[in-house]
Design an enzyme around this catalytic site. Sequence first.
Site, short mmCIF file in Angstrom:
data_model
loop_
_atom_site.label_atom_id
_atom_site.label_comp_id
_atom_site.label_asym_id
_atom_site.label_seq_id
_atom_site.Cartn_x
_atom_site.Cartn_y
_atom_site.Cartn_z
CB SER A 212 -48.19 -33.04 52.71
OG SER A 212 -47.40 -32.49 51.68
CG HIS A 240 -50.32 -33.34 56.71
ND1 HIS A 240 -51.56 -33.56 56.16
CD2 HIS A 240 -49.69 -32.46 55.88
CE1 HIS A 240 -51.68 -32.87 55.03
NE2 HIS A 240 -50.56 -32.19 54.85
CE LYS A 271 -52.89 -29.57 55.55
NZ LYS A 271 -53.23 -29.18 54.20
#
Length: 427
Positions: A212, A240, A271
């Site tokens: 990240s 992610h 996300k």
Amino acid sequence: MHSAMKNPKKTYSLRHFDDVGAVPIYDRANAFMAIFEDLIKKGLTIKRVVHSPAGSHVTIADNITGERKPMLMFGSNNYLGLANHPEIQERMKKYIRQYGVGLGGPPLLNGTTALHKALESRISALKKMEETMLFTSGFGANMGMIPALAGRQDTLIADKFCHASIITAIQQTKSRSYRFKHNDMADLERALAQAGEAGSVNTFVVVEGVYSMDGDMAPLDRICALTRRYGAFLIVDDAHGTGVIGKNGRGTAEHFGVEGEIDLLMGTFSKTLASSGGFVCGRRPLIELLRFYAKTYFFSASAPPVLVAQILAGLDIMETYPELRSALMNNVAYVVNSLNDAGFNVTTDSAIIPVYVPEKADIRAISRRLEDAGIFINHIEYPAVPANRQRFRVSVMSTHTRTDMDRLINAFIEVYNSLGLMKDRPA
Ligand code: PMP
């Protein structure tokens, strides 16, 4: 006395209050507050209040004046722009009418609706895994799963760059633990061999699909092969990766051709799916066990149905419009190439682009200059990262236009040039 109060002349920052220290809690809190207020006065804190939908253009209250101002958002994980998508909003309205707003109970009591079951099945299909369980945050997913799996007789081996939720979860266990050098397969192998020699009953390797803070991927093909060779168990946090990585956006496992080979796959809805909540998927017996022993699941209320409806709608949009992902990837390539043309030396495997700051530069001052130029961007400072790896973390979205991206790039060039930083950039 608390270390933060020993020397009144020294310049202290928030990191000096990390250590609990042998002081009454209010002494620590008051000393912290004095520094925090000073940062607020100088406009150097990262508490920014948003007054608009979370898109590529947002309205923010200025830290110092409180005045509302438009800013260009380059600090959001809303990679595909789903946070303000009209089709998703319509779907949410429908389900609010059907289910109301909250459930008032945890999943195993009164907290499971048909929508929650549908989302579990949908994630199992997306990730090609047998069973899925939902959590109310990605942080909670790691905090529930890891302590429920690993005991005194076991070993947890995690990459040095793993997220705080993984590291904090590991600290809750009585297992042996080891952090291997970031993406260093030789160091991982050494740790696996040592765990075997120490008589570890279960050895768990924990990595992220996409890191990240750095935007690079873990080599999951090699990690799968290594863990299998040593009879270890692989846990991947792909927070992610979902919606961003892989030909169909199914995540980092899709990219490396190892779908179905990971023992436990964790992800988050906060996300790409622009909601909140997390999930863990794996083989059915393991997930059913975790439903009873992951404390953040068993003892915590379920997500409101309307959020689940939002996530399901987001998955529909993500799958119906693959062009959103292509637009994201084109935008990432444009920002990376333009920053490199300007001499910044950046790389990424994902939608996160770290732009490093010379060690002697004041990252908060640069951040303030970028803010004055109307750019909303997150800076990551020591101790979250080593002092020589402080950075801005540019997050690109599919909804950024060329004009938006050019504004970001020009702001970086202007601020770095005006502070004489271009020649000192770390390579
Ligand atoms: N894992 C990773 C790798 C993350 O980056 C994050 C969020 N920053 C989390 C877990 C926690 O996810 P959530 O925001 O859903 O709690």
